[in-house]
Design a protein around this motif. Structure first.
Motif, mmCIF file in Angstrom:
data_model
loop_
_atom_site.group_PDB
_atom_site.id
_atom_site.type_symbol
_atom_site.label_atom_id
_atom_site.label_comp_id
_atom_site.label_asym_id
_atom_site.label_seq_id
_atom_site.Cartn_x
_atom_site.Cartn_y
_atom_site.Cartn_z
ATOM 1 N N ALA A 244 1.972 -3.988 -14.211
ATOM 2 C CA ALA A 244 3.327 -4.531 -14.348
ATOM 3 C C ALA A 244 3.673 -4.813 -15.821
ATOM 4 C CB ALA A 244 3.503 -5.784 -13.503
ATOM 5 N N LYS A 245 4.861 -5.365 -16.039
ATOM 6 C CA LYS A 245 5.285 -5.778 -17.375
ATOM 7 C C LYS A 245 4.762 -7.182 -17.651
ATOM 8 C CE LYS A 245 9.540 -3.024 -17.277
ATOM 9 N NZ LYS A 245 11.025 -3.045 -17.348
ATOM 10 N N ASP A 246 4.744 -7.562 -18.918
ATOM 11 C CA ASP A 246 4.166 -8.853 -19.301
ATOM 12 C C ASP A 246 4.858 -10.015 -18.593
ATOM 13 O OD1 ASP A 246 2.121 -8.011 -21.052
ATOM 14 O OD2 ASP A 246 3.567 -7.703 -22.669
ATOM 15 N N GLU A 247 6.196 -9.975 -18.499
ATOM 16 C CA GLU A 247 6.896 -11.097 -17.887
ATOM 17 C C GLU A 247 6.614 -11.186 -16.389
ATOM 18 O OE1 GLU A 247 10.048 -7.785 -18.513
ATOM 19 O OE2 GLU A 247 8.272 -8.583 -19.551
ATOM 20 N N VAL A 248 6.483 -10.031 -15.737
ATOM 21 C CA VAL A 248 6.135 -10.023 -14.308
ATOM 22 C C VAL A 248 4.711 -10.522 -14.117
ATOM 23 C CG1 VAL A 248 5.740 -8.537 -12.295
ATOM 24 C CG2 VAL A 248 7.759 -8.190 -13.741
ATOM 25 N N LEU B 185 -14.949 -5.254 -7.579
ATOM 26 C CA LEU B 185 -14.225 -4.548 -6.527
ATOM 27 C C LEU B 185 -12.811 -4.321 -7.035
ATOM 28 C CD1 LEU B 185 -13.714 -3.493 -3.618
ATOM 29 C CD2 LEU B 185 -13.166 -5.847 -2.981
ATOM 30 N N ALA B 186 -12.419 -3.060 -7.174
ATOM 31 C CA ALA B 186 -11.107 -2.718 -7.705
ATOM 32 C C ALA B 186 -10.169 -2.367 -6.567
ATOM 33 C CB ALA B 186 -11.222 -1.537 -8.675
ATOM 34 N N MET B 187 -9.028 -3.048 -6.522
ATOM 35 C CA MET B 187 -8.029 -2.835 -5.486
ATOM 36 C C MET B 187 -6.698 -2.454 -6.118
ATOM 37 S SD MET B 187 -8.684 -6.095 -2.936
ATOM 38 C CE MET B 187 -7.307 -5.542 -1.903
ATOM 39 N N GLY B 188 -6.150 -1.316 -5.713
ATOM 40 C CA GLY B 188 -4.797 -0.970 -6.117
ATOM 41 C C GLY B 188 -3.802 -1.714 -5.249
ATOM 42 N N VAL B 189 -2.879 -2.440 -5.856
ATOM 43 C CA VAL B 189 -1.959 -3.281 -5.080
ATOM 44 C C VAL B 189 -0.497 -2.901 -5.285
ATOM 45 C CG1 VAL B 189 -3.578 -5.210 -4.983
ATOM 46 C CG2 VAL B 189 -1.949 -5.081 -6.877
ATOM 47 N N GLY B 190 -0.243 -1.754 -5.925
ATOM 48 C CA GLY B 190 1.121 -1.248 -6.044
ATOM 49 C C GLY B 190 2.087 -2.259 -6.641
ATOM 50 N N GLY B 191 3.191 -2.502 -5.923
ATOM 51 C CA GLY B 191 4.220 -3.420 -6.398
ATOM 52 C C GLY B 191 4.040 -4.855 -5.965
ATOM 53 N N SER B 192 2.836 -5.234 -5.554
ATOM 54 C CA SER B 192 2.609 -6.596 -5.060
ATOM 55 C C SER B 192 2.836 -7.656 -6.128
ATOM 56 C CB SER B 192 1.184 -6.724 -4.499
ATOM 57 O OG SER B 192 0.985 -5.826 -3.426
ATOM 58 N N PHE B 193 2.549 -7.319 -7.389
ATOM 59 C CA PHE B 193 2.808 -8.279 -8.469
ATOM 60 C C PHE B 193 4.291 -8.637 -8.506
ATOM 61 C CE2 PHE B 193 -0.943 -6.828 -11.407
ATOM 62 C CZ PHE B 193 -1.852 -7.279 -10.466
ATOM 63 N N ASP B 194 5.145 -7.638 -8.337
ATOM 64 C CA ASP B 194 6.590 -7.877 -8.371
ATOM 65 C C ASP B 194 7.027 -8.825 -7.265
ATOM 66 O OD1 ASP B 194 6.946 -6.215 -10.551
ATOM 67 O OD2 ASP B 194 7.508 -4.469 -9.364
ATOM 68 N N TRP C 34 5.153 -11.217 -5.595
ATOM 69 C CA TRP C 34 4.701 -12.587 -5.867
ATOM 70 C C TRP C 34 5.453 -13.187 -7.051
ATOM 71 C CZ3 TRP C 34 -0.686 -14.923 -4.981
ATOM 72 C CH2 TRP C 34 -1.134 -14.644 -3.682
ATOM 73 N N ALA C 35 5.860 -12.344 -7.995
ATOM 74 C CA ALA C 35 6.586 -12.826 -9.172
ATOM 75 C C ALA C 35 8.048 -13.117 -8.854
ATOM 76 C CB ALA C 35 6.499 -11.804 -10.296
ATOM 77 N N GLY C 36 8.508 -12.735 -7.672
ATOM 78 C CA GLY C 36 9.886 -12.990 -7.280
ATOM 79 C C GLY C 36 10.876 -11.935 -7.744
ATOM 80 N N LYS C 37 10.377 -10.822 -8.257
ATOM 81 C CA LYS C 37 11.268 -9.763 -8.741
ATOM 82 C C LYS C 37 11.831 -8.947 -7.582
ATOM 83 C CE LYS C 37 11.464 -5.735 -11.791
ATOM 84 N NZ LYS C 37 10.692 -4.836 -12.683
ATOM 85 N N THR C 38 11.015 -8.685 -6.583
ATOM 86 C CA THR C 38 11.459 -7.981 -5.383
ATOM 87 C C THR C 38 11.084 -8.798 -4.160
ATOM 88 O OG1 THR C 38 9.403 -6.709 -5.230
ATOM 89 C CG2 THR C 38 11.224 -5.704 -6.445
ATOM 90 N N ARG C 39 11.722 -8.472 -3.025
ATOM 91 C CA ARG C 39 11.468 -9.212 -1.791
ATOM 92 C C ARG C 39 10.846 -8.307 -0.740
ATOM 93 N NH1 ARG C 39 17.252 -11.242 -0.278
ATOM 94 N NH2 ARG C 39 17.703 -9.150 -1.080
#
Length: 252
Positions: free
Chosen positions: A113-117, A186-195, A197-202
């Protein structure tokens, strides 16, 4: 390839036939083993990507644990006679593993993700789990010549769980090439999950998730960017499943 008793083949790749609770326990067991391990989730889009890119399919074939992230994969597997127990959404498994890491004291490294996210995600993760140890965090924008250094930074951080919020197929290729350098993680790809939890997407409402319509909710938020991925991609996924069933039958 030898499959574990809880595994089957779905569209040419292994699929772990695990519930959410079983997936959490399997991931925790892999962390305790103390070796570099790659986890991956598959959905309709990933299945289409693997059809177009055999290299990604080969990476998924060698992942230690493969979960059905999309409800369409669960339905498709059942249509092919595979007893997939339930959907294990990557974002939900991520949340459960963050909770487990807090309890066990396992440090977590965040990449993507981006730094702010990323900053908002870290704040939300610490709000939910105050005792969580964040070993480090880095945005997901880097060049190929930075990859080795990033892998070494993850190893030196002492992380046991690595969450990678980078789009496919970049994250799968990055992990396949550099995971051995990252230490006991253990490496997990989580796609857009950061967005999320960060409140950027719902996320979609629960009823849409259970009905297999989460993709439509995502499409409705960004139709101009997502129409090809979801509309054309879902049609292609359906065609792959039909070919797997009726093509195999006609070949008998």
């Amino acid at each position: 390839m030898r499959l574990m008793p809880s595994r089957a083949f779905f569209l040419g790749v292994p699929l772990d036939l695990l519930t959410m609770d079983e997936s959490v326990e399997r991931c925790a067991a892999l962390i305790r083993e103390g070796r570099p391990v790659q986890h991956v989730v598959i959905n309709a889009g990933k299945c289409v990507l693997m059809e177009d890119d055999p290299g990604v399919r080969e990476i998924v074939r060698h992942c230690e644990i493969v979960n059905a992230d999309g409800q369409s994969v669960v339905w498709g597997a059942r249509f092919l006679g595979i007893k997939a127990p339930e959907r294990v959404a990557g974002i939900d498994l991520m949340g459960r593993m963050i909770e487990r890491c807090e309890r066990e004291g396992w440090p977590v490294y965040l990449l993507g993700a981006k730094d702010e996210v990323l900053a908002a995600f870290v704040a939300e993760a610490r709000r939910r789990h105050p005792r969580l140890v964040v070993a480090g965090a880095r945005n997901g924008y880097f060049s190929a010549d930075q990859e080795v250094g990033i892998a070494e930074t993850i190893r030196n951080s002492g992380a046991r769980l690595l969450l990678v919020g980078i789009s496919s197929p970049k994250k799968e290729r990055f992990l396949a090439e550099h995971l051995p350098r990252m230490g006991a993680v253990l490496a997990m790809g989580v796609g857009g999950s950061f967005d999320v939890w960060a409140g950027k997407t719902r996320r979609a409402p629960m009823w849409m998730q259970k009905a297999g319509l989460e993709w439509f909710y995502r499409f409705a938020q960004e139709p101009g960017r997502m129409w090809r991925r979801y509309l054309i991609g879902n049609l292609r996924f359906g065609a792959l499943v039909l070919r797997a069933r009726f093509g195999a039958r006609s070949a008998e």
